[in-house]
Motif scaffolding. Sequence first.
Motif, PDB file in Angstrom:
ATOM      1  N   PHE A   3       0.840  -1.191   0.000  1.00  0.00           N
ATOM      2  CA  PHE A   3       0.000   0.000   0.000  1.00  0.00           C
ATOM      3  C   PHE A   3       0.875   1.242   0.000  1.00  0.00           C
ATOM      4  N   GLY A   4       0.646   2.130  -0.923  1.00  0.00           N
ATOM      5  CA  GLY A   4       1.351   3.407  -0.931  1.00  0.00           C
ATOM      6  C   GLY A   4       2.757   3.359  -1.492  1.00  0.00           C
TER       7      GLY A   4
ATOM      8  N   LEU B 197       3.607  -2.405   4.068  1.00  0.00           N
ATOM      9  CA  LEU B 197       3.034  -3.724   3.818  1.00  0.00           C
ATOM     10  C   LEU B 197       2.057  -4.039   4.946  1.00  0.00           C
ATOM     11  N   PHE B 198       0.998  -4.748   4.602  1.00  0.00           N
ATOM     12  CA  PHE B 198      -0.006  -5.144   5.576  1.00  0.00           C
ATOM     13  C   PHE B 198      -0.352  -6.604   5.361  1.00  0.00           C
ATOM     14  N   ALA B 199      -0.313  -7.382   6.424  1.00  0.00           N
ATOM     15  CA  ALA B 199      -0.789  -8.758   6.352  1.00  0.00           C
ATOM     16  C   ALA B 199      -2.301  -8.722   6.566  1.00  0.00           C
ATOM     17  N   VAL B 200      -3.033  -9.255   5.615  1.00  0.00           N
ATOM     18  CA  VAL B 200      -4.490  -9.311   5.703  1.00  0.00           C
ATOM     19  C   VAL B 200      -4.870 -10.782   5.762  1.00  0.00           C
ATOM     20  N   PRO B 201      -5.642 -11.186   6.774  1.00  0.00           N
ATOM     21  CA  PRO B 201      -6.051 -12.592   6.842  1.00  0.00           C
ATOM     22  C   PRO B 201      -6.731 -13.016   5.536  1.00  0.00           C
ATOM     23  N   TRP B 202      -6.378 -14.184   5.072  1.00  0.00           N
ATOM     24  CA  TRP B 202      -6.932 -14.695   3.815  1.00  0.00           C
ATOM     25  C   TRP B 202      -8.451 -14.716   3.860  1.00  0.00           C
ATOM     26  N   SER B 203      -9.017 -15.050   5.025  1.00  0.00           N
ATOM     27  CA  SER B 203     -10.473 -15.132   5.146  1.00  0.00           C
ATOM     28  C   SER B 203     -11.136 -13.761   5.127  1.00  0.00           C
ATOM     29  N   ALA B 204     -10.376 -12.678   5.218  1.00  0.00           N
ATOM     30  CA  ALA B 204     -10.940 -11.333   5.149  1.00  0.00           C
ATOM     31  C   ALA B 204     -11.055 -10.844   3.709  1.00  0.00           C
ATOM     32  N   LEU B 205     -10.620 -11.655   2.758  1.00  0.00           N
ATOM     33  CA  LEU B 205     -10.617 -11.276   1.347  1.00  0.00           C
ATOM     34  C   LEU B 205     -11.695 -12.009   0.569  1.00  0.00           C
ATOM     35  N   THR B 206     -12.173 -11.355  -0.464  1.00  0.00           N
ATOM     36  CA  THR B 206     -13.087 -11.971  -1.417  1.00  0.00           C
ATOM     37  C   THR B 206     -12.475 -11.802  -2.802  1.00  0.00           C
ATOM     38  N   LEU B 207     -12.350 -12.900  -3.527  1.00  0.00           N
ATOM     39  CA  LEU B 207     -11.845 -12.850  -4.900  1.00  0.00           C
ATOM     40  C   LEU B 207     -13.016 -12.523  -5.818  1.00  0.00           C
ATOM     41  N   ASP B 208     -12.911 -11.427  -6.535  1.00  0.00           N
ATOM     42  CA  ASP B 208     -13.923 -11.030  -7.506  1.00  0.00           C
ATOM     43  C   ASP B 208     -13.409 -11.448  -8.877  1.00  0.00           C
TER      44      ASP B 208
ATOM     45  N   THR C 251     -12.784  -3.203   4.280  1.00  0.00           N
ATOM     46  CA  THR C 251     -12.273  -2.075   5.048  1.00  0.00           C
ATOM     47  C   THR C 251     -12.016  -0.915   4.101  1.00  0.00           C
ATOM     48  N   ASP C 252     -11.975   0.272   4.643  1.00  0.00           N
ATOM     49  CA  ASP C 252     -11.675   1.419   3.797  1.00  0.00           C
ATOM     50  C   ASP C 252     -10.222   1.850   3.978  1.00  0.00           C
ATOM     51  N   LYS C 253      -9.817   2.843   3.203  1.00  0.00           N
ATOM     52  CA  LYS C 253      -8.422   3.288   3.199  1.00  0.00           C
ATOM     53  C   LYS C 253      -7.969   3.779   4.570  1.00  0.00           C
ATOM     54  N   ASP C 254      -8.838   4.490   5.293  1.00  0.00           N
ATOM     55  CA  ASP C 254      -8.459   5.004   6.615  1.00  0.00           C
ATOM     56  C   ASP C 254      -8.207   3.877   7.610  1.00  0.00           C
ATOM     57  N   LYS C 255      -9.066   2.856   7.577  1.00  0.00           N
ATOM     58  CA  LYS C 255      -8.860   1.725   8.492  1.00  0.00           C
ATOM     59  C   LYS C 255      -7.590   0.968   8.116  1.00  0.00           C
ATOM     60  N   LEU C 256      -7.330   0.849   6.826  1.00  0.00           N
ATOM     61  CA  LEU C 256      -6.107   0.169   6.394  1.00  0.00           C
ATOM     62  C   LEU C 256      -4.874   0.954   6.841  1.00  0.00           C
ATOM     63  N   LYS C 257      -4.907   2.280   6.696  1.00  0.00           N
ATOM     64  CA  LYS C 257      -3.774   3.101   7.128  1.00  0.00           C
ATOM     65  C   LYS C 257      -3.486   2.921   8.612  1.00  0.00           C
ATOM     66  N   ALA C 258      -4.551   2.677   9.406  1.00  0.00           N
ATOM     67  CA  ALA C 258      -4.399   2.509  10.854  1.00  0.00           C
ATOM     68  C   ALA C 258      -4.080   1.064  11.250  1.00  0.00           C
ATOM     69  N   ALA C 259      -4.117   0.148  10.290  1.00  0.00           N
ATOM     70  CA  ALA C 259      -3.865  -1.268  10.572  1.00  0.00           C
ATOM     71  C   ALA C 259      -2.407  -1.486  10.946  1.00  0.00           C
ATOM     72  N   PRO C 260      -2.143  -2.579  11.670  1.00  0.00           N
ATOM     73  CA  PRO C 260      -0.747  -2.903  11.960  1.00  0.00           C
ATOM     74  C   PRO C 260      -0.025  -3.245  10.663  1.00  0.00           C
ATOM     75  N   GLY C 261       0.961  -2.441  10.316  1.00  0.00           N
ATOM     76  CA  GLY C 261       1.712  -2.645   9.087  1.00  0.00           C
ATOM     77  C   GLY C 261       3.193  -2.770   9.387  1.00  0.00           C
ATOM     78  N   PHE C 262       3.963  -2.933   8.338  1.00  0.00           N
ATOM     79  CA  PHE C 262       5.406  -3.110   8.489  1.00  0.00           C
ATOM     80  C   PHE C 262       6.074  -2.728   7.181  1.00  0.00           C
ATOM     81  N   ASP C 263       7.379  -2.559   7.210  1.00  0.00           N
ATOM     82  CA  ASP C 263       8.081  -2.283   5.966  1.00  0.00           C
ATOM     83  C   ASP C 263       8.808  -3.539   5.502  1.00  0.00           C
ATOM     84  N   LYS C 264       9.286  -3.506   4.289  1.00  0.00           N
ATOM     85  CA  LYS C 264       9.833  -4.716   3.664  1.00  0.00           C
ATOM     86  C   LYS C 264      11.056  -5.278   4.375  1.00  0.00           C
ATOM     87  N   ASP C 265      11.722  -4.469   5.184  1.00  0.00           N
ATOM     88  CA  ASP C 265      12.912  -4.929   5.889  1.00  0.00           C
ATOM     89  C   ASP C 265      12.648  -5.293   7.355  1.00  0.00           C
ATOM     90  N   ASN C 266      11.426  -5.113   7.823  1.00  0.00           N
ATOM     91  CA  ASN C 266      11.084  -5.373   9.232  1.00  0.00           C
ATOM     92  C   ASN C 266       9.745  -6.088   9.350  1.00  0.00           C
TER      93      ASN C 266
END
Length: 146
Positions: free
Chosen positions: A74-75, A84-95, A105-120
């Motif tokens: 994201f971003g 980067l954000f880990a999203v549980p597989w069961s939280a996704l729907t394949l269209d 979820t919307d962009k604001d909730k995603l921004k507030a989600a526990p995330g990480f960078d590619k090196d951590n």
Amino acid sequence: MNPDETDRDSASKSGASIVGKRDPHSRGPGPYVMAADTLQGDSVVDPNGDKLGTVAHIMLDVPTGRVAYAVLSFGSLLGMGGKLFAVPWSALTLDTQRKCFVVGTDKDKLKAAPGFDKDNWPSMADLQWATSLHQYYGASPYWDEN
């Protein structure tokens, strides 16, 4: 099933749901069994269709063989920066029609989600981390399925 009908599967509580039209006469993989690398790079959108990012990685729970998470980029611009954000597989729907994943979820909730960078990266096998992540997205933990 008529290929013009909408196919809506309620997946097991640990799997992603699938929505969209499908042709029962089509050959080859998908949408039920697919190569993970064909899903990497797919867009992830919110319920309104606004793009949130792309699937960067698909994480497997190796001992059980279950898909645990999709790692959402994201971003970032050309793979540089961003979160980067880990999203549980069961939280996704394949269209299958729009060829994307939808997360409730919307962009604001995603921004507030526990995330990480590619090196951590977090320790994804840590039960406390994983439980809090599933709670954040309102998803059933993949390890609780019977």
